[in-house]
Design an enzyme around this catalytic site. Sequence first.
Site, mmCIF file in Angstrom:
data_model
loop_
_atom_site.group_PDB
_atom_site.id
_atom_site.type_symbol
_atom_site.label_atom_id
_atom_site.label_comp_id
_atom_site.label_asym_id
_atom_site.label_seq_id
_atom_site.Cartn_x
_atom_site.Cartn_y
_atom_site.Cartn_z
ATOM 1 N N SER A 7 1.092 -1.586 -0.248
ATOM 2 C CA SER A 7 0.261 -0.274 0.066
ATOM 3 C C SER A 7 0.942 1.333 0.068
ATOM 4 C CB SER A 7 -0.938 -0.158 1.168
ATOM 5 O OG SER A 7 -1.241 1.273 1.443
ATOM 6 N N TYR A 12 -1.497 -1.144 10.517
ATOM 7 C CA TYR A 12 -1.669 -1.308 8.924
ATOM 8 C C TYR A 12 -0.739 -0.586 8.478
ATOM 9 C CZ TYR A 12 -3.939 -0.978 4.393
ATOM 10 O OH TYR A 12 -3.668 -1.402 2.694
#
Length: 268
Positions: free
Chosen positions: A147, A159
Amino acid sequence: MTDIPARLPGASRPVALITGPTSGIGLGFAHRLAALGYDLVLVARNEVRLRGLADELGRRYATSAEVLVADLADDDDRARVAERAEAGLQFLVNNAGFAHSGEFWTLEPAELQAQLDVNVTSVVQLTRAALPAMIAAASGSIVNVASVAGLVPGRGSTYSASKAYVVAFTEGLAGGLSGTGVRIQALCPGFVHTEFHERAGIEMSSLPKALWLEVDQVVDGCLHDLEAGRVISVPGLQYKVITTVAGMVPRTLITRLNRGLFNARGRT
């Protein structure tokens, strides 16, 4: 869509294993690789959706799809998927991953561990399982879906950290794999129109439209960069600019800008 030829040889049809293929980026890869002539191994928790996808891919592309129902947060399930990867693949897409809504200190430790196991442990274990056969064949490709949050941290603590691990892990492996015939890439998309944020319970209505990407755009960018030998793939001009600028300014400033742009509160 970009017409990118399937170059990976197989005894009959090459085989690609995709984790998390029933929606979003994983679904985009399933359709694209099936269209390129791959047979597929589809890995997810929802058996109904997996079998529905396998049937659809068979009808549309005459591809064979093996269904593996597995929860990658479970040790035994990961071991079963790793065993299949050891049997031989030409393409591995480590796509499964998730975020949590809520602050880090409010979540149960078991929830945080499950996120770590899916986002990081499964990537390491499946990559390790797939590589020996690929190296022996001097051919293969691995895409680890990371990401932009792994390059520009701030969109949730665990995350972002998990995706930063995937980026560093992939970059480190790329050096070791040089000259083996095996390609590896960390795919770093920004915000993509998928079910990801809805499933996590993260409110995204305030995000500017210009920051959204489409799944096909992400898959196109990935495969184009894979052919070009780029280890880090950042689809979308807007995210190329963001990640380039992030590498040129002080980290403290990036942290402040990221808070204002992406609002990491309420996500983990």
